[in-house]
Design a protein around this motif. Sequence first.
Motif, PDB file in Angstrom:
ATOM      1  N   THR A   1     -10.054 -33.662 -19.998  1.00  0.00           N
ATOM      2  CA  THR A   1     -10.461 -33.962 -21.369  1.00  0.00           C
ATOM      3  C   THR A   1     -11.802 -33.358 -21.757  1.00  0.00           C
ATOM      4  O   THR A   1     -12.157 -33.357 -22.941  1.00  0.00           O
ATOM      5  CB  THR A   1     -10.545 -35.489 -21.575  1.00  0.00           C
ATOM      6  OG1 THR A   1     -11.513 -36.043 -20.662  1.00  0.00           O
ATOM      7  CG2 THR A   1      -9.186 -36.149 -21.345  1.00  0.00           C
ATOM      8  N   GLU A   2     -12.568 -32.847 -20.775  1.00  0.00           N
ATOM      9  CA  GLU A   2     -13.912 -32.367 -21.092  1.00  0.00           C
ATOM     10  C   GLU A   2     -14.238 -31.010 -20.468  1.00  0.00           C
ATOM     11  O   GLU A   2     -14.481 -30.023 -21.184  1.00  0.00           O
ATOM     12  CB  GLU A   2     -14.953 -33.407 -20.630  1.00  0.00           C
ATOM     13  CG  GLU A   2     -14.801 -34.757 -21.308  1.00  0.00           C
ATOM     14  CD  GLU A   2     -15.656 -35.830 -20.659  1.00  0.00           C
ATOM     15  OE1 GLU A   2     -16.400 -36.496 -21.407  1.00  0.00           O
ATOM     16  OE2 GLU A   2     -15.595 -36.000 -19.422  1.00  0.00           O
ATOM     17  N   ALA A   3     -14.271 -30.947 -19.134  1.00  0.00           N
ATOM     18  CA  ALA A   3     -14.824 -29.772 -18.445  1.00  0.00           C
ATOM     19  C   ALA A   3     -14.085 -28.482 -18.761  1.00  0.00           C
ATOM     20  O   ALA A   3     -14.706 -27.422 -18.913  1.00  0.00           O
ATOM     21  CB  ALA A   3     -14.844 -30.012 -16.934  1.00  0.00           C
ATOM     22  N   GLN A   4     -12.746 -28.534 -18.860  1.00  0.00           N
ATOM     23  CA  GLN A   4     -12.011 -27.288 -19.092  1.00  0.00           C
ATOM     24  C   GLN A   4     -12.300 -26.686 -20.469  1.00  0.00           C
ATOM     25  O   GLN A   4     -12.040 -25.496 -20.696  1.00  0.00           O
ATOM     26  CB  GLN A   4     -10.514 -27.506 -18.914  1.00  0.00           C
ATOM     27  CG  GLN A   4      -9.850 -28.389 -19.956  1.00  0.00           C
ATOM     28  CD  GLN A   4      -8.338 -28.339 -19.851  1.00  0.00           C
ATOM     29  OE1 GLN A   4      -7.739 -27.310 -19.503  1.00  0.00           O
ATOM     30  NE2 GLN A   4      -7.702 -29.464 -20.135  1.00  0.00           N
ATOM     31  N   TYR A   5     -12.839 -27.494 -21.394  1.00  0.00           N
ATOM     32  CA  TYR A   5     -13.189 -26.972 -22.723  1.00  0.00           C
ATOM     33  C   TYR A   5     -14.637 -26.464 -22.760  1.00  0.00           C
ATOM     34  O   TYR A   5     -14.976 -25.629 -23.596  1.00  0.00           O
ATOM     35  CB  TYR A   5     -12.972 -28.050 -23.788  1.00  0.00           C
ATOM     36  CG  TYR A   5     -11.548 -28.549 -23.816  1.00  0.00           C
ATOM     37  CD1 TYR A   5     -10.521 -27.730 -24.276  1.00  0.00           C
ATOM     38  CD2 TYR A   5     -11.220 -29.812 -23.340  1.00  0.00           C
ATOM     39  CE1 TYR A   5      -9.208 -28.160 -24.273  1.00  0.00           C
ATOM     40  CE2 TYR A   5      -9.912 -30.258 -23.336  1.00  0.00           C
ATOM     41  CZ  TYR A   5      -8.895 -29.425 -23.799  1.00  0.00           C
ATOM     42  OH  TYR A   5      -7.596 -29.854 -23.784  1.00  0.00           O
ATOM     43  N   VAL A   6     -15.471 -26.972 -21.869  1.00  0.00           N
ATOM     44  CA  VAL A   6     -16.840 -26.464 -21.759  1.00  0.00           C
ATOM     45  C   VAL A   6     -16.857 -25.157 -20.964  1.00  0.00           C
ATOM     46  O   VAL A   6     -17.665 -24.264 -21.236  1.00  0.00           O
ATOM     47  CB  VAL A   6     -17.747 -27.519 -21.088  1.00  0.00           C
ATOM     48  CG1 VAL A   6     -19.165 -26.978 -20.914  1.00  0.00           C
ATOM     49  CG2 VAL A   6     -17.776 -28.798 -21.908  1.00  0.00           C
ATOM     50  N   LEU A   7     -15.938 -25.036 -19.986  1.00  0.00           N
ATOM     51  CA  LEU A   7     -15.807 -23.805 -19.194  1.00  0.00           C
ATOM     52  C   LEU A   7     -14.388 -23.257 -19.358  1.00  0.00           C
ATOM     53  O   LEU A   7     -13.568 -23.334 -18.454  1.00  0.00           O
ATOM     54  CB  LEU A   7     -16.104 -24.083 -17.716  1.00  0.00           C
ATOM     55  CG  LEU A   7     -16.132 -22.856 -16.791  1.00  0.00           C
ATOM     56  CD1 LEU A   7     -17.338 -21.972 -17.086  1.00  0.00           C
ATOM     57  CD2 LEU A   7     -16.126 -23.272 -15.326  1.00  0.00           C
ATOM     58  N   PRO A   8     -14.068 -22.683 -20.528  1.00  0.00           N
ATOM     59  CA  PRO A   8     -12.724 -22.143 -20.748  1.00  0.00           C
ATOM     60  C   PRO A   8     -12.543 -20.799 -20.048  1.00  0.00           C
ATOM     61  O   PRO A   8     -13.499 -20.221 -19.507  1.00  0.00           O
ATOM     62  CB  PRO A   8     -12.663 -21.985 -22.261  1.00  0.00           C
ATOM     63  CG  PRO A   8     -14.080 -21.712 -22.655  1.00  0.00           C
ATOM     64  CD  PRO A   8     -14.933 -22.521 -21.706  1.00  0.00           C
ATOM     65  N   ILE A   9     -11.339 -20.295 -20.046  1.00  0.00           N
ATOM     66  CA  ILE A   9     -11.038 -18.984 -19.464  1.00  0.00           C
ATOM     67  C   ILE A   9     -11.896 -17.907 -20.122  1.00  0.00           C
ATOM     68  O   ILE A   9     -12.098 -17.904 -21.334  1.00  0.00           O
ATOM     69  CB  ILE A   9      -9.541 -18.667 -19.595  1.00  0.00           C
ATOM     70  CG1 ILE A   9      -8.735 -19.592 -18.676  1.00  0.00           C
ATOM     71  CG2 ILE A   9      -9.241 -17.200 -19.263  1.00  0.00           C
ATOM     72  CD1 ILE A   9      -7.231 -19.453 -18.813  1.00  0.00           C
ATOM     73  N   ASN A  10     -12.439 -17.018 -19.301  1.00  0.00           N
ATOM     74  CA  ASN A  10     -13.316 -15.905 -19.695  1.00  0.00           C
ATOM     75  C   ASN A  10     -14.761 -16.327 -19.931  1.00  0.00           C
ATOM     76  O   ASN A  10     -15.598 -15.496 -20.294  1.00  0.00           O
ATOM     77  CB  ASN A  10     -12.804 -15.149 -20.924  1.00  0.00           C
ATOM     78  CG  ASN A  10     -11.675 -14.197 -20.574  1.00  0.00           C
ATOM     79  OD1 ASN A  10     -11.404 -13.946 -19.402  1.00  0.00           O
ATOM     80  ND2 ASN A  10     -11.000 -13.679 -21.583  1.00  0.00           N
ATOM     81  N   LYS A  11     -15.076 -17.585 -19.703  1.00  0.00           N
ATOM     82  CA  LYS A  11     -16.457 -18.036 -19.857  1.00  0.00           C
ATOM     83  C   LYS A  11     -17.271 -17.643 -18.623  1.00  0.00           C
ATOM     84  O   LYS A  11     -16.809 -17.762 -17.485  1.00  0.00           O
ATOM     85  CB  LYS A  11     -16.491 -19.556 -20.019  1.00  0.00           C
ATOM     86  CG  LYS A  11     -17.809 -20.104 -20.530  1.00  0.00           C
ATOM     87  CD  LYS A  11     -17.965 -19.843 -22.017  1.00  0.00           C
ATOM     88  CE  LYS A  11     -19.108 -20.635 -22.608  1.00  0.00           C
ATOM     89  NZ  LYS A  11     -19.287 -20.346 -24.043  1.00  0.00           N
ATOM     90  N   VAL A  12     -18.484 -17.187 -18.843  1.00  0.00           N
ATOM     91  CA  VAL A  12     -19.403 -16.822 -17.763  1.00  0.00           C
ATOM     92  C   VAL A  12     -20.382 -17.976 -17.551  1.00  0.00           C
ATOM     93  O   VAL A  12     -20.855 -18.581 -18.519  1.00  0.00           O
ATOM     94  CB  VAL A  12     -20.154 -15.525 -18.094  1.00  0.00           C
ATOM     95  CG1 VAL A  12     -21.224 -15.223 -17.054  1.00  0.00           C
ATOM     96  CG2 VAL A  12     -19.167 -14.360 -18.191  1.00  0.00           C
ATOM     97  N   ALA A  13     -20.662 -18.294 -16.292  1.00  0.00           N
ATOM     98  CA  ALA A  13     -21.544 -19.424 -15.989  1.00  0.00           C
ATOM     99  C   ALA A  13     -22.450 -19.100 -14.812  1.00  0.00           C
ATOM    100  O   ALA A  13     -22.142 -18.249 -13.980  1.00  0.00           O
ATOM    101  CB  ALA A  13     -20.708 -20.675 -15.675  1.00  0.00           C
ATOM    102  N   LYS A  14     -23.577 -19.794 -14.764  1.00  0.00           N
ATOM    103  CA  LYS A  14     -24.510 -19.687 -13.634  1.00  0.00           C
ATOM    104  C   LYS A  14     -24.214 -20.808 -12.647  1.00  0.00           C
ATOM    105  O   LYS A  14     -24.085 -21.963 -13.031  1.00  0.00           O
ATOM    106  CB  LYS A  14     -25.951 -19.782 -14.140  1.00  0.00           C
ATOM    107  CG  LYS A  14     -27.011 -19.812 -13.050  1.00  0.00           C
ATOM    108  CD  LYS A  14     -28.389 -20.013 -13.671  1.00  0.00           C
ATOM    109  CE  LYS A  14     -29.463 -20.217 -12.617  1.00  0.00           C
ATOM    110  NZ  LYS A  14     -30.790 -20.465 -13.223  1.00  0.00           N
ATOM    111  N   ILE A  15     -24.114 -20.462 -11.386  1.00  0.00           N
ATOM    112  CA  ILE A  15     -23.865 -21.436 -10.329  1.00  0.00           C
ATOM    113  C   ILE A  15     -25.142 -21.636  -9.520  1.00  0.00           C
ATOM    114  O   ILE A  15     -25.780 -20.667  -9.105  1.00  0.00           O
ATOM    115  CB  ILE A  15     -22.730 -20.985  -9.392  1.00  0.00           C
ATOM    116  CG1 ILE A  15     -21.447 -20.758 -10.184  1.00  0.00           C
ATOM    117  CG2 ILE A  15     -22.509 -22.000  -8.266  1.00  0.00           C
ATOM    118  CD1 ILE A  15     -20.912 -21.970 -10.878  1.00  0.00           C
ATOM    119  N   THR A  16     -25.511 -22.891  -9.303  1.00  0.00           N
ATOM    120  CA  THR A  16     -26.623 -23.223  -8.413  1.00  0.00           C
ATOM    121  C   THR A  16     -26.076 -24.031  -7.247  1.00  0.00           C
ATOM    122  O   THR A  16     -25.466 -25.095  -7.455  1.00  0.00           O
ATOM    123  CB  THR A  16     -27.700 -24.042  -9.140  1.00  0.00           C
ATOM    124  OG1 THR A  16     -28.203 -23.287 -10.249  1.00  0.00           O
ATOM    125  CG2 THR A  16     -28.852 -24.375  -8.193  1.00  0.00           C
TER     126      THR A  16
END
Length: 452
Positions: A327-342
């Motif tokens: 209900t939340e995370a998959q919309y904040v990080l959708p397909i093709n989204k770039v993110a920083k991992i720590t």
Amino acid sequence: MNGIKSYHLIKEGGNYVLVVQLNQIDTEFANEYGETDDLRKKRFYDDIKTHIEEKFPNMKIPLFKIMVGSLLVATIPLASGTTSLASTPTTQATSTIEYKVMSGDSLWKISQKFGVTVSEIKALNSLISDTIFLNEVLKIPNVSNQYIPYKVQAGDTLFKISQLYGTDVLKIKSINNLTSDTIFIGQTLMIVGQTTTSSTEAAGTYSVIPGDTLFKISNKVNVTVDQLKKLNNLQTDTIYAGQVLNLSTVSTGQPTITYKDYQIKSGDNLWNLSVEWGIPQSELMLVNGLNENSILKIGQIIRIPIHHIPVKETLGVRYGEQLDWWTEAQYVLPINKVAKITDFQTGKTFTIKRTIGANHADSEPLTYVDTEIAKSIWGGFSWQVRPIIVEVDGRKIAASMSYMPHGVQYITNNQFNGHFDVHFLNSTRHNDGQVDTTHQNAIKMSAGITGV
């Protein structure tokens, strides 16, 4: 004043502009303008300044243009919009944009694209001929400030940007000489249009436009400056045109969904639309009563679900929000989204892109450098599960990750043959649809619920 043939006022964009016509005897000065020494320029400017102050005392004239016949020699701004010149004269217009010369360009083509004259471009760039060079950066007068600079953010596409500014992809590509739909994070695009309230509200974001301040924006969107700074991790009040600010309110409430009508265009299909709007294809089909065999028709209206994911409080600056995958995370990080991992334990960081995955986020290192950084954390490729923080659009989300390449691969130049798994709260394995306990325990660590 010696050398002036005539002068007259014209009105451009609601402002008065003084046009100064030089005698033909000053043609040599005009032709050599770009090479004229600063002292001679200053004397010339001082003469014109005196002339303007005598003829037009206290009149608001933001700039004047020097002409010889039909040739524009220079466009000169006045320092304060009144009849006084800047101490150091310049030929740069009061509002300009930068344009990088592409193959096949000419000054005439560029002038037509931006609605200015060739003479204005030449004067602004001190060009003494029509010769320009590939990759040369030219200053272009921004007529009536119609061009808005937009800085590409992680997850942006030309389609999303076009919807935000009420324009179309072809116009953006034409203005910016783009030969494909590929854009890059940090790239600055010139956009004709304006932000639409519906697009801004629907996305839960605000795109900064020239002249904006945090105070102005806070009044527009009815939040405080402190809230804006907290939501966007801003340490100062400095913002820039094209920056996208998160407007989601810190809340423990539930996510909400609104809907937007979309008219099908040539080339659209269900998969591409779901990726463009950051939603699962299955959801798009369900909302519109469609299936994988449905045929979309040009002009057809479909409904796009827009998910609003409230920002949740965390247990401290080190920890991430605990967002439910479905209900939340998959919309904040959708397909093709770039993110920083720590990495939660070592603090090392690298960049990834979510490329596929329905039950959890199948992701890949963005570059070869990111592959090597992650290998140094895991000690090579490994199924070992580690707690991580996923940073995307100013938000920090509690997650877990293993680092073994497997399955389909989309990024081909990162020396990682496949993808790896990133899990969030309640996400499941692909093979059996079950929650992975090891991943869930790691997520609790990065959320600060249990110790490392």
